[in-house]
Design an enzyme around this catalytic site. Structure first.
Site, PDB file in Angstrom:
ATOM      1  N   ASP A 143       0.778  -1.468  -0.059  1.00 26.08           N
ATOM      2  CA  ASP A 143      -0.669   0.510   0.258  1.00 26.08           C
ATOM      3  C   ASP A 143       1.019   1.388   0.166  1.00 26.08           C
ATOM      4  O   ASP A 143       2.502   0.891   0.262  1.00 26.08           O
ATOM      5  CB  ASP A 143      -0.858   0.243   1.192  1.00 26.08           C
ATOM      6  CG  ASP A 143      -2.613   0.648   0.603  1.00 26.08           C
ATOM      7  OD1 ASP A 143      -2.350   1.368   0.032  1.00 26.08           O
ATOM      8  OD2 ASP A 143      -2.681   0.112   1.963  1.00 26.08           O
ATOM      9  N   TRP A 209      -3.456   3.395  -6.201  1.00 25.16           N
ATOM     10  CA  TRP A 209      -4.777   3.609  -6.546  1.00 25.16           C
ATOM     11  C   TRP A 209      -4.551   5.100  -7.346  1.00 25.16           C
ATOM     12  O   TRP A 209      -5.334   5.701  -7.955  1.00 25.16           O
ATOM     13  CB  TRP A 209      -4.839   4.888  -5.436  1.00 25.16           C
ATOM     14  CG  TRP A 209      -4.775   4.620  -3.675  1.00 25.16           C
ATOM     15  CD1 TRP A 209      -4.441   3.327  -2.896  1.00 25.16           C
ATOM     16  CD2 TRP A 209      -3.598   4.928  -3.115  1.00 25.16           C
ATOM     17  NE1 TRP A 209      -4.745   3.353  -1.931  1.00 25.16           N
ATOM     18  CE2 TRP A 209      -3.492   4.256  -1.738  1.00 25.16           C
ATOM     19  CE3 TRP A 209      -3.370   5.971  -3.161  1.00 25.16           C
ATOM     20  CZ2 TRP A 209      -2.745   4.836  -0.660  1.00 25.16           C
ATOM     21  CZ3 TRP A 209      -2.061   6.661  -2.105  1.00 25.16           C
ATOM     22  CH2 TRP A 209      -2.142   5.599  -0.953  1.00 25.16           C
ATOM     23  N   GLY A 210      -4.011   4.885  -8.594  1.00 26.70           N
ATOM     24  CA  GLY A 210      -3.673   5.075  -9.973  1.00 26.70           C
ATOM     25  C   GLY A 210      -2.969   7.164  -9.550  1.00 26.70           C
ATOM     26  O   GLY A 210      -3.368   7.716 -10.411  1.00 26.70           O
ATOM     27  N   ASP A 230     -10.344   2.721  -3.395  1.00 30.72           N
ATOM     28  CA  ASP A 230     -10.717   1.723  -2.726  1.00 30.72           C
ATOM     29  C   ASP A 230     -12.011   0.938  -3.559  1.00 30.72           C
ATOM     30  O   ASP A 230     -12.962   2.172  -3.231  1.00 30.72           O
ATOM     31  CB  ASP A 230      -9.958   1.528  -1.100  1.00 30.72           C
ATOM     32  CG  ASP A 230      -9.066   0.716  -0.517  1.00 30.72           C
ATOM     33  OD1 ASP A 230      -8.301   1.055  -1.151  1.00 30.72           O
ATOM     34  OD2 ASP A 230      -9.941   1.100   0.667  1.00 30.72           O
TER      35      ASP A 230
END
Length: 562
Positions: A143, A209-210, A230
């Site tokens: 993450d 997350w792009g 998410d």
């Protein structure tokens, strides 16, 4: 393929819940269908120590060893003994997402400020050896909250709870992010994983997350890369995540997949009361060739939901060995059509999507799918199991609200011996360079290269009609095509899409094959590429208003002996 607890349990789970899901993956037969990874998420750690990370044994009791140390090796060994694989979670920063966004969670890391820094920043070699050599994990989700959400002005930083970390990701502000440094962190961690696990291929899931143009470079360091925020169990959230990956077919292929996040099938708007939407969700992930990570509680899964996630034909579409992601053919209003080229020439998986809340009839010409309109064409619905034939060179379906028809279409290629870009998107590689729109974000996509569309998503038009065989690219972009020695020649038409002209370059094997000054006029070229392994297309640089470029009417002519 596998299961992850986060969608259904958040951080309120532990070893017992994970093992219960593992048992059901095996006993239900889902593991034999490919769902063989059990991936634990945030919340497994107690604190960082000098040479290890101590596991929170209250939720992973098997981690408590007789000598007072802790290890997740017993947990991993149990999964391996069941024929499953084990996945774990970390953060590329000092701290994790739960520490920043779940402050009331009881199983957060404990101890001093430094002991609570359980992320892998500054510990790449140590953590790689611990997780993959000592504990034996097969997969890791990495993450990025630790490099995004601990800026010096954050309240929990100013009050001393956490140390400041100058962000590498400024959410929704790509120009302020430090994409190069972020890439270096992931690259270094990936290198350490490869070093400590020789002969193995642990999977690395990059979860940024792009943001920070991660989808343009992540394929070099991980096997899957999140394209969006998410997911949540609502129709709109699912479509948002789908859209974040759907435009990026040229950035996926064997060994590097776009990841629109875990499946919500079985949860919320995709539960047993919403089977039409659940089938649509599964269809869209399959046509994207996306990872299929279940996010529901298998103990409460209805037979109908089990039939959706266990549909062998749909899984086969997702897992097709050619590794092509589906390419968007058209989107008008609530109707969208995506076609995925399968490993057998003339076979396509076609998703006809009703994104809206009213019934809709959708049609697509076989020619727009790269199939001969006059040849016999078999259409098999992978949800109803019905088989029909195309009529007058078209496929037409009536769709209920939020319904997707996933069809296996078997016909003949549009032209014998010729491949179009949409037949082999997995063989394209787009370099992380060229003009980038300042407002590019997962919500406002600017994609460096797309088949049939311009970088900002408008259809690529030729004489007023969509060019499904063209590439819309950013000025200054560099696109490589893996020819593999299979082709005699390549045909294409280079043109500007407005703005000034500029010089384009076409290379084969590092040498210049053709170059010229592009204009908006037709200029079809035949490139002789026999025995060539790679073709490189370099668009004119961004200058004087030139932001986009088109490689129109592209076709690759196979060698007779290929």
């Amino acid at each position: 393929m596998g299961w992850n607890p986060y969608n259904v349990f958040d951080l309120n789970y532990g070893e017992a819940e994970a093992m219960a899901q593992a048992d059901l993956l095996v006993s239900s037969g889902l593991a034999k269908l490919g769902y063989d990874h059990v991936n634990i998420d945030d919340g497994w750690w107690l604190r960082r120590e000098a040479d290890t990370i101590r596991v929170r044994t209250t939720i992973y009791p098997s981690a408590a060893l007789p000598d007072g140390t802790t290890s997740l090796r017993p947990f991993v060994d149990r999964l391996h003994a069941m024929g499953l694989k084990a996945g774990i979670y970390t953060d590329i920063g000092l701290n994790t997402c739960s520490q920043r966004w779940r402050p009331g969670t009881p199983n957060l890391p404990a101890g001093t400020v430094q002991q609570r820094e359980v992320g892998t920043y500054g510990h790449h070699a140590q953590d790689a050896a611990l997780l993959f050599t000592k504990w034996g994990f097969d997969f890791i989700k990495v993450d990025a909250c630790g490099v995004a959400d601990y800026a010096p002005d954050v309240g929990e930083v100013t009050d001393g709870t956490f140390r400041a970390f100058t962000p590498l990701i400024v959410r929704e502000k790509p120009a302020q992010s430090k994409a190069g440094e972020l890439a270096r962190q992931y690259a270094d961690f990936a290198e350490e994983v490869r070093r400590v696990a020789p002969g193995r291929t642990p999977l690395i899931s990059i979860c940024a997350w792009g943001q920070a143009d991660v989808n343009d470079w992540a394929q070099r360091y991980g096997q899957m890369s999140r394209t969006s925020f998410d997911i949540s169990p609502s129709w709109d959230a699912m479509l948002f995540n789908f859209d974040s990956a759907a435009s990026r077919a040229l950035f996926a292929g064997p060994g590097h997949w776009n990841d629109p996040d875990m499946l919500e099938v079985g949860n919320g708007a995709f539960d047993g009361k919403h089977l039409t939407a659940a089938r649509a969700h599964m269809s869209l992930w399959a046509v994207l060739a996306a990872p299929l990570i279940l996010g529901n509680d298998l103990r409460r899964m209805t037979p109908e939901i089990a039939a959706i996630v266990g549909n062998r034909a749909v899984i086969a579409v997702d897992q097709d060995p050619a590794g092509n992601q589906g390419v968007v053919v058209s989107r008008v209003g609530d109707g969208q059509i995506v076609a995925k080229a399968l490993s057998t020439p003339g076979r396509k998986a076609v998703a006809l999507i009703n994104r809206g809340k009213a019934p809709l009839k959708l049609s697509v010409d076989l020619a727009d799918l790269g199939l001969a309109p006059t040849a016999p064409t078999r259409i098999h619905d992978l949800w109803t199991d019905a088989t029909t034939a195309a009529t007058n060179g078209r496929i037409s379906v009536a769709l209920a609200p939020q319904e997707t028809a996933l069809l296996l279409v078997e016909g003949r290629p549009l032209a014998d011996g010729i491949d179009l870009p949409a037949d082999l998107p997995a063989r394209f590689d787009v370099a992380d360079e060229g003009f980038k729109a300042p407002d590019r974000t997962p919500a406002r996509q600017w994609v460096l290269a797309q088949i049939g569309f311009r970088p900002y998503g408008a259809p690529l038009l030729l004489d007023g009609k969509p060019d499904h065989a063209g590439l819309g690219v950013a000025a200054g972009s560099r696109v490589r095509i893996d020819l593999g020695g299979r082709y005699d020649r390549v045909s294409l038409d280079p043109r500007t899409l407005g703005g000034t002209t500029g010089r384009y370059v076409i290379r084969v094997g590092g040498r210049t094959l053709a170059e010229g000054v592009a204009s908006q006029k037709a200029h079809q070229m035949i490139l002789h590429v026999r025995d060539a392994r790679q073709l490189e297309l370099v668009a004119p640089p961004a200058a004087d208003g030139l932001k986009e470029f088109g490689w129109y009417r592209m076709s690759l002519h196979r060698r007779p002996d290929a």
